[in-house]
Scaffold this active site. Structure first.
Site, PDB file in Angstrom:
ATOM      1  N   ILE A  53       0.828  -1.194   0.000  1.00  0.00           N
ATOM      2  CA  ILE A  53       0.000   0.000   0.000  1.00  0.00           C
ATOM      3  C   ILE A  53       0.869   1.254   0.000  1.00  0.00           C
ATOM      4  O   ILE A  53       1.814   1.368   0.780  1.00  0.00           O
ATOM      5  CB  ILE A  53      -0.943   0.024   1.218  1.00  0.00           C
ATOM      6  CG1 ILE A  53      -1.681  -1.308   1.358  1.00  0.00           C
ATOM      7  CG2 ILE A  53      -1.924   1.185   1.106  1.00  0.00           C
ATOM      8  CD1 ILE A  53      -2.598  -1.620   0.204  1.00  0.00           C
ATOM      9  N   HIS A 167       5.295   5.284   1.308  1.00  0.00           N
ATOM     10  CA  HIS A 167       4.857   3.936   1.632  1.00  0.00           C
ATOM     11  C   HIS A 167       3.994   3.968   2.888  1.00  0.00           C
ATOM     12  O   HIS A 167       4.280   4.699   3.838  1.00  0.00           O
ATOM     13  CB  HIS A 167       6.067   3.020   1.850  1.00  0.00           C
ATOM     14  CG  HIS A 167       5.710   1.566   1.883  1.00  0.00           C
ATOM     15  ND1 HIS A 167       5.334   0.926   3.035  1.00  0.00           N
ATOM     16  CD2 HIS A 167       5.662   0.639   0.895  1.00  0.00           C
ATOM     17  CE1 HIS A 167       5.075  -0.348   2.761  1.00  0.00           C
ATOM     18  NE2 HIS A 167       5.260  -0.552   1.471  1.00  0.00           N
ATOM     19  N   HIS A 168       2.921   3.163   2.887  1.00  0.00           N
ATOM     20  CA  HIS A 168       1.955   3.222   3.975  1.00  0.00           C
ATOM     21  C   HIS A 168       2.548   2.797   5.310  1.00  0.00           C
ATOM     22  O   HIS A 168       2.015   3.120   6.378  1.00  0.00           O
ATOM     23  CB  HIS A 168       0.743   2.340   3.649  1.00  0.00           C
ATOM     24  CG  HIS A 168      -0.528   2.800   4.276  1.00  0.00           C
ATOM     25  ND1 HIS A 168      -0.656   2.992   5.634  1.00  0.00           N
ATOM     26  CD2 HIS A 168      -1.743   3.115   3.747  1.00  0.00           C
ATOM     27  CE1 HIS A 168      -1.891   3.399   5.908  1.00  0.00           C
ATOM     28  NE2 HIS A 168      -2.567   3.484   4.783  1.00  0.00           N
ATOM     29  N   SER A 169       3.655   2.066   5.294  1.00  0.00           N
ATOM     30  CA  SER A 169       4.270   1.645   6.554  1.00  0.00           C
ATOM     31  C   SER A 169       4.823   2.820   7.349  1.00  0.00           C
ATOM     32  O   SER A 169       5.036   2.713   8.562  1.00  0.00           O
ATOM     33  CB  SER A 169       5.388   0.637   6.279  1.00  0.00           C
ATOM     34  OG  SER A 169       6.425   1.230   5.517  1.00  0.00           O
ATOM     35  N   GLY A 171       3.215   5.453   7.991  1.00  0.00           N
ATOM     36  CA  GLY A 171       2.114   6.010   8.754  1.00  0.00           C
ATOM     37  C   GLY A 171       0.815   5.888   7.984  1.00  0.00           C
ATOM     38  O   GLY A 171       0.821   5.667   6.768  1.00  0.00           O
TER      39      GLY A 171
END
Length: 441
Positions: A53, A167-169, A171
């Site tokens: 994601i 990148h969704h990691s 936040g």
């Protein structure tokens, strides 16, 4: 392919729908397995769940891009956050973790070269095509997973555009937008942070506590009157929990115009990101006339827009068997087990049709790295849903942003028009209702 970075350039994309772009890079990787900082942090389960994601925020600028000023601002503001100067390491010897690294901001700033003829002919389409190309361009995992793309040409809404890919990691959407706003300043007073809306007062009939009415009947009737709301709440909770469990196990939305057919719903790398500005005042007018919340208005308008699109394109008028559900992600507590969350996350998103989100923005114009912001349009890609609907308020407007799988929804501009028309019809009805109430009073 860009030889210096080992990553495909826009010109290498094998598609005729996108503009040819070139993103030259000359910097070396910022981290290798032979030398890294001793400062490490294990990836939390949520970060590991978000492997595919990415968040994309399109930001309209009120002036042309001053690249040195923007670069210095990014280095001073955003790059100071821990995950913005960390990379994910999965070398097999330890658990996946964040490792601190030095950041060269120039490696994260991309100024693409677009077809000048296409840009002059239709700058809005050139911007849309470029943003649509990003899901097909992998990020360099040897660097912190964030980028600023600058398109320094005027469109119908802005003098220039910055596209932020994260990148969704690093936040979730709310935390990243909050971090972006914390790095911005008020345009009226650059010494202070942007002004945000006050928390809602929560007034009105729907928020008033129920008063226990004196019953003229028997004690049994009074008891039933008192306990009935609790029984209804318990029943609705049981039904919601049962539907949630069924969705995880087997309950899947049927194929519609908004969903891919087949047993395995996969994400399509081809995504289109389009947005439209609506009047926040009109949304509040509807809210007040209907005595509801802004979120109620947005959900209702979304339902109306999807209905218009569906019935026009399907030619059907039957709704008794039409099932279309939306997921609204909410983080309520820290997750302690990845295996407890992975399958739930994947099944929930794969078995539903739409991802829906609503975020609140500043009530005044802001500046980011010395550049006035005209609009903010966040979205995501990498999930299985063919349609993602985001709402983002800013000053006196609210943006509706659609991320669509254009193989499933090829006429996505018409769908965006349906949102505008639906809001217009609801506003007209609300205006008449408000006038009627005033006349009665």
């Amino acid at each position: 392919m860009d030889a210096s970075s080992g990553r495909p350039s826009g010109a290498a994309l094998k598609t005729t729908r996108l503009l040819p772009i070139r993103t030259p890079r000359s910097a070396v990787a910022e981290w290798t397995t032979t030398h890294y900082s001793a400062e490490e942090e294990l990836l939390n389960p949520t970060a590991r769940l978000m492997e595919a994601i990415y968040i994309v925020v399109t930001v309209g600028l009120g002036t042309p891009v001053n690249l040195p000023v923007f670069s210095a601002g990014i280095a001073a503001q955003l790059a100071r956050y821990p995950h913005f100067h960390s990379i994910q390491v999965t070398d097999g010897s330890k658990e996946p973790r964040w490792v601190r690294t030095a950041v060269n901001v120039d490696n994260h700033i991309i100024v693409p070269t677009l077809d000048p003829v296409a840009v002059v002919a239709n700058p809005d389409r050139a911007l849309e095509d470029y943003v649509a190309s990003l899901p097909a361009l992998p990020m360099d995992c040897s660097r912190p997973l964030w980028e600023f793309h600058f398109l320094d040409f005027p469109t119908s809404e802005a003098a220039a555009t910055a596209v932020i890919r994260v990148h969704h990691s690093l936040g979730d959407g709310m935390s990243l937008i909050t971090m972006l706003l914390a790095s911005a300043r008020s345009a009226a007073d650059p010494t202070r942070l942007p002004a945000m809306p006050k928390p809602p007062a929560r007034t009105g009939a729907i928020y008033e506590p129920r008063r226990r009415q004196q019953s003229s009947g028997s004690a049994l009737a009074a008891f039933v009157t008192w306990i009935w709301p609790y029984l209804v709440l318990a029943w609705n909770t049981i039904v919601d929990v049962a539907l949630f469990a069924a969705t995880i196990v087997f309950l899947r939305d049927p194929p519609t115009l908004f969903r891919r057919a087949g047993d395995h719903v996969m994400s399509n790398p081809h995504r289109r990101f389009v947005h439209r500005s609506l009047s926040l005042g009109d949304v509040k007018l509807i809210k007040n006339a209907m005595n509801c919340t802004i979120n109620d208005v947005l959900v209702g308008a979304t339902s109306a827009a999807l209905s218009r699109y569906y019935f026009r394109n399907s030619g059907s008028s039957k709704t008794n068997k039409l099932c279309l559900r939306s997921v609204l992600p909410v983080n309520t507590r820290p997750t302690t087990s990845l295996q407890a969350g992975t399958s739930i996350f994947q099944r929930m998103f794969a078995n539903t049709t739409i991802l829906f989100s609503n975020m609140v923005g500043p009530t005044e114009q802001i500046e980011l790295c010395g550049h006035p912001i005209v609009f903010i349009a966040p979205s995501v890609y990498g999930g299985p849903q063919a349609l993602v609907v985001h709402y983002q308020s800013y000053i006196s407007t609210i943006k509706v942003i659609l991320a669509v799988d254009d193989d499933v929804i090829p006429d996505y501009t018409q769908l965006l028009d349906d949102f505008t028309e639906s809001f217009g019809h609801i506003k007209d009805a609300a205006s008449k209702l408000s006038t009627s109430i005033i006349n009665r009073e």
